[in-house]
Design a protein around this motif. Structure first.
Motif, PDB file in Angstrom:
ATOM      1  N   TYR A   1      -8.338   3.097  -4.797  1.00  0.00           N
ATOM      2  CA  TYR A   1      -8.457   3.894  -3.582  1.00  0.00           C
ATOM      3  C   TYR A   1      -7.328   4.915  -3.494  1.00  0.00           C
TER       4      TYR A   1
ATOM      5  N   GLU B   1      -9.683  -0.520   2.817  1.00  0.00           N
ATOM      6  CA  GLU B   1     -10.378   0.451   1.976  1.00  0.00           C
ATOM      7  C   GLU B   1     -11.867   0.523   2.332  1.00  0.00           C
TER       8      GLU B   1
ATOM      9  N   ARG C   1       0.830  -1.208   0.000  1.00  0.00           N
ATOM     10  CA  ARG C   1       0.000   0.000   0.000  1.00  0.00           C
ATOM     11  C   ARG C   1       0.866   1.260   0.000  1.00  0.00           C
TER      12      ARG C   1
END
Length: 484
Positions: A261, A476, A226
């Motif tokens: 996202y 998310e 991420r």
């Protein structure tokens, strides 16, 4: 437009901009069968996730070593270096000031150089601190060493749970993040026990062991996917995610969800500290900071730092009480790790909070009886029972779960700033609780624990009304629902 709507809008834009080829449509159809179960990362063997967690929680164990060092070494250090009680008190308490500094800087550093790079930096601070303590001939190098280890400890308290949450599949995330607290307890307990047989200088060197394991292990594990996606390293992101999920696992669905996202968040202005108080982020900040306040002001550090004195005041053997305390802390924390992804975060917090109230009330009754010289034969039994109930209930929920939730609820664009704020509040609360305890006990021994019981009761109200359940959701999904 809410974050959730932005995500959906971003997905629609990607579909319009890049139509699928026939072969991709076929793959997508296969992917979507059985509600996308083929794409669930949990279908692969998560051995790399386990290994990454093991490496990261060496930082948590280091945290425990720092916390547990001062208690068994107080008499020896004061004698060898001829320290006054005030000088040793400074040595012990300066750890929390270092942790506050670490909390302030941990988020920005972890966002700038990555989670792995940050852990290397914090490990270096701990190594320097332990060596300064080992070679100390006076109070100044001793305090400098303690401050440096405190800095590393405070920074680890943020980056370790965040790293684990970012690499773990959603069905394992709670348990793996909770191992952070388990290893902290293990570090404290081991320091308590071996500190009775090792000299204080040798005990300082044992703090280098988890540092060495961590530094070596960081060369063998991937960076948080991420974070890699956030900084635009797309190829590295896919390689990292594939390595974590297994070479035969289809990661396309999870990768697309993360990237969509990130794209949505990148459209937003870069977060500053004041941005945390905007309406769209306010709920997540209130949850994260509020849980840290509940964790610290309920009395845990007062009891942890002064448990031997509490047992002695109640007329019970401090040695037996402390060893029992350490063993219960580790065992119950391990149980909490095993059930957090089954029972959920919120139920564990409520069970924990209820037990904290009961434990504080029992200890308060014990001291009330002693002060008024009533049923004196029951005083020590009640005190020990209350303290052990308190630590058992803290370990099963309030110790680990706030860190789990904190690592889950902040969107990645504010995670550094918000995580630093929550960690700073945590360490300030730790200092405030430990600093005021002796003053409160001088005011009223049983009143002190009634106050802690009231704070823990208010914490339960906060948990019931404000804290969401995050079990079984992707990061998310959690962040989109909270910040919608």
């Amino acid at each position: 437009m809410s974050i959730k709507e932005d995500v959906e809008h971003g997905v629609q834009e990607e579909q319009i901009r890049e139509p699928l080829m026939p072969s991709e449509e076929k793959n997508l159809a296969v992917t979507n069968e059985d509600d996308g179960s083929a794409n669930e990362s949990s279908k692969g063997h998560p051995w790399m996730v386990y290994f990454c967690t093991f490496v990261a929680v060496c930082g948590s164990y280091e945290f425990g070593c720092c916390v547990g060092y001062s208690s068994p070494t107080q008499t020896a250090i004061r004698k060898d270096l001829d320290l006054s009680i005030s000088e040793f008190s400074m040595f012990g308490s300066i750890l929390t000031f270092g942790a506050m500094i670490g909390a302030i800087t941990s988020g920005p550093i972890a966002d700038f150089i990555g989670r792995k790079g940050a852990m290397r930096v914090y490990t270096a601070f701990c190594v320097a601190g332990w060596l300064a303590i080992y070679f100390a001939k006076g109070v100044l190098p001793l305090d400098i060493g303690r401050l440096l280890t405190g800095y590393g400890m405070g920074a680890f308290s943020y980056v370790v749970p965040v790293f684990i949450a970012e690499i773990a599949p959603k069905d394992l995330r709670g348990a793996l993040t909770a191992i952070n607290q388990l290893m902290i307890c293990a570090g404290v307990s081991v320091s308590f026990i071996i500190g009775n047989v090792l000299t204080w200088r040798i005990l300082a060197l044992t703090g280098l062991v988890p540092c060495a394991v961590l530094l070596f292990g960081l060369f063998l594990i991937p960076e948080s996917p991420r974070w890699l996606a956030k900084v635009g390293r797309e190829k590295d992101f896919e390689v990292s995610l594939q390595k974590l999920r297994g070479k035969d696992v289809n990661i396309s669905h999870e990768a697309a969800e993360i990237q969509d996202y990130i794209i949505t968040l990148e459209r937003l202005p870069k977060a500053k500290l004041l941005d945390l108080f905007e309406k769209r982020y306010m709920r997540s900040v209130i949850i994260g900071v509020g849980l840290m306040v509940c964790q610290q002001l309920g009395g845990i550090n007062a009891i942890c730092f002064y448990v031997s004195n509490i047992f002695e005041t109640a007329g019970f053997s401090s040695t037996v009480g402390t060893i029992t305390y350490a063993l219960i802390q580790v065992v119950v924390t391990g149980f909490g790790v095993a059930v957090v992804d089954r029972i959920g975060r919120k139920p564990l917090l409520l069970v924990s909070g209820s037990g904290l109230v009961v434990g504080c009330v029992v200890v308060a009754i014990s001291f009330y009886l002693k002060v008024h010289e009533l049923a004196l034969q029951a005083v020590s039994i009640l005190a020990v029972t209350g303290i052990l109930v308190f630590i058992a209930c803290f370990s099963i929920g309030m110790g680990a779960v706030p860190w789990i939730v904190m690592s889950e609820i902040f969107p990645i664009n504010i995670k550094g700033q918000a995580g630093s704020l929550a960690t700073l509040v945590n360490w300030f609360g730790a200092w405030a609780c430990s600093y005021t305890f002796n003053f409160l006990m001088d005011w009223s021994s049983y009143g002190t624990f009634i106050l802690y019981a009231a704070i823990n009761a208010l914490a339960m109200v906060f948990i019931i009304t404000v804290v969401p359940e995050t079990k079984g959701k992707t990061l998310e999904q959690i962040q989109a629902s909270i910040n919608a």
